[in-house]
Design an enzyme around this catalytic site. Structure first.
Site, short mmCIF file in Angstrom:
data_model
loop_
_atom_site.label_atom_id
_atom_site.label_comp_id
_atom_site.label_asym_id
_atom_site.label_seq_id
_atom_site.Cartn_x
_atom_site.Cartn_y
_atom_site.Cartn_z
N GLY A 224 0.90 -1.39 0.01
CA GLY A 224 -0.03 0.09 0.13
C GLY A 224 1.05 1.24 0.07
CE LYS A 226 3.99 0.38 7.19
NZ LYS A 226 2.37 0.22 7.15
N GLY A 227 4.63 1.26 -0.26
CA GLY A 227 5.57 0.99 -1.25
C GLY A 227 5.58 -0.65 -1.71
CG ASP A 255 -6.25 -5.26 -10.23
OD1 ASP A 255 -5.57 -6.44 -9.57
OD2 ASP A 255 -7.31 -4.98 -9.98
P1 ATP Z 1 -5.74 -4.55 -4.95
O1 ATP Z 1 -6.79 -3.94 -4.06
O2 ATP Z 1 -5.68 -3.81 -6.13
O3 ATP Z 1 -5.60 -5.81 -5.12
P2 ATP Z 1 -3.31 -4.44 -3.61
O4 ATP Z 1 -3.83 -4.61 -2.00
O5 ATP Z 1 -2.92 -5.72 -3.92
O6 ATP Z 1 -4.17 -3.94 -4.46
P3 ATP Z 1 -1.40 -2.46 -2.67
O7 ATP Z 1 -0.44 -3.19 -1.83
O8 ATP Z 1 -2.58 -1.79 -1.66
O9 ATP Z 1 -2.07 -3.47 -3.53
O10 ATP Z 1 -1.22 -1.33 -3.47
C1 ATP Z 1 -0.25 -1.60 -4.76
C2 ATP Z 1 0.62 -0.49 -4.86
O11 ATP Z 1 0.01 0.64 -5.12
C3 ATP Z 1 1.77 -0.04 -3.84
O12 ATP Z 1 2.83 -1.03 -3.81
C4 ATP Z 1 2.02 1.16 -4.11
O13 ATP Z 1 2.92 1.38 -4.95
C5 ATP Z 1 0.65 1.93 -4.50
N1 ATP Z 1 -0.26 2.40 -3.56
C6 ATP Z 1 -1.38 1.80 -3.04
N2 ATP Z 1 -1.92 2.47 -2.05
C7 ATP Z 1 -1.18 3.68 -2.00
C8 ATP Z 1 -1.38 4.75 -1.09
N3 ATP Z 1 -2.18 5.33 -0.44
N4 ATP Z 1 -0.06 5.91 -1.67
C9 ATP Z 1 0.54 5.65 -2.49
N5 ATP Z 1 0.72 4.44 -3.13
C10 ATP Z 1 -0.13 3.44 -2.84
#
Ligand code: ATP
Ligand code: MG
Ligand code: MG
Length: 312
Positions: A224, A226-227, A255
């Site tokens: 999220g 945190k990168g 995605d």
């Molecule tokens: P999805 O719900 O689409 O399956 P996910 O939970 O698999 O998402 P996340 O880890 O939430 O994926 O987010 C993927 C990437 O998106 C992160 O590694 C980051 O680069 C970016 N990202 C997500 N949320 C944020 C945020 N609040 N601020 C900045 N970048 C974000």
């Protein structure tokens, strides 16, 4: 030309909205952001289309409401190889709160019969011959057995496709046994997989290294805001996305990140550029109500603000 396919076994119509804070058991007024033909692989294909990367999509669609999906594929110029099955593709409700937290209400849709599955396996093994990257994304619909799913993933590997796998829970656990080429669990999915609660990025990294050692060539963990971390046997990169103050919806961030990886692979970007691009496009995604990007230029300010460091 590099050939890319995305596979969504359990797509959905996504009803996306935004609310101040969800009050459980109360009436909540939701600002509607849209109703979209979606599912993880379809989202990836839409982002790729925006980035001018041609892809083929497959998986299962319910025959009763296939029209919305067909119209979407036509609009994006995406090649539709979905198998149609009896019943309806499900609807998922995704509501983002002001703090960026997303609540998912995932309903159930069609059931895949053994005959549907057999036909699908045969069809994909024919159609995906010669494909370079095949992204298998999301959950399994009712009727698909985990062991069959794993066997099919192994067959995709055997075709020579590089399998990119983004799933969760049991499907992730079992799919991993087929040694996909790249996986992208988020922090939480990795916790569930390893049955560990992570208190630090170091712990996440250790778990990612473990998976890499077990035979997953590329382990990307998204965290999220945190990168992310990208672990291979040759290097470990860590990315920090820009701080987003106007989070509209985090739906599709993961995605978009997967699409960003595929775009970078297709365009032969180096690892640093690849993680930068995937981070920028996923960070951009959280500023939008839907997946997709108008143009590459839209990403420039995001690309400039991502920090990528090689940590091993
Ligand atoms: P999805 O719900 O689409 O399956 P996910 O939970 O698999 O998402 P996340 O880890 O939430 O994926 O987010 C993927 C990437 O998106 C992160 O590694 C980051 O680069 C970016 N990202 C997500 N949320 C944020 C945020 N609040 N601020 C900045 N970048 C974000
Ligand atoms: Mg998330
Ligand atoms: Mg995800």
């Amino acid at each position: 030309m590099t050939k890319v396919a995305t596979i969504t076994l359990n797509p959905a119509m996504d009803l996306v909205g935004r609310v101040g804070e969800i009050e459980v058991g109360e009436v909540n007024t939701v600002e509607t952001l849209g109703l979209y033909p979606a599912g993880k692989g379809i989202n990836v294909a839409k982002v790729l289309a925006d980035l001018k990367v041609q892809s083929t999509v497959t998986g299962f669609l319910g025959a009763d409401n296939k029209g919305d999906f067909e119209a979407e594929f036509a609009k994006y110029g995406i090649e539709d190889k979905f198998a149609r099955v009896a019943g309806k593709t499900r609807v998922n409700i995704k509501v983002t709160q002001e703090d960026g937290e997303v609540t998912d209400l995932n309903f159930q849709g069609f059931t895949v019969t053994p005959a549907d599955w057999q036909a699908f396996v045969q069809q994909t093994l024919e159609q995906l011959k010669g494909f370079d990257y095949v992204a298998v994304c999301g959950s399994l619909p009712r009727g698909v057995e985990l062991a069959d799913f794993k066997a099919w993933l192994e067959q995709l590997n055997a075709l020579g496709c590089k399998v990119i796998f983004d799933s969760s829970n049991k499907a992730l656990e079992v799919g991993l046994q087929a040694n996909p080429w790249l996986i992208k669990p988020n922090w939480r999915e990795l916790e569930v997989l390893t049955q560990t609660k992570f208190d630090s990025i170091e712990q996440v990294l250790a778990a990612a290294r473990q998976l890499n050692a077990q035979g997953i060539t590329n382990v990307v963990v998204s965290m999220g805001a945190k990168g992310s971390l990208w672990v291979t046997k040759d290097f470990v990169y860590q990315a920090q996305p820009p701080k987003i103050t106007n989070v509209v919806s985090t739906v599709g961030a993961g995605d978009s990140m997967v699409a960003g990886f595929i775009y970078s692979l297709v365009n032969n970007l180096d690892p640093e550029q690849t993680l930068r691009f995937a981070s920028a496009i996923s960070a951009y995604a959280v500023t939008q109500g839907n997946v997709g990007v108008e143009s590459l230029e839209t990403l420039d300010p995001f690309l400039a603000q991502v920090t990528v460091s090689k940590i091993a």
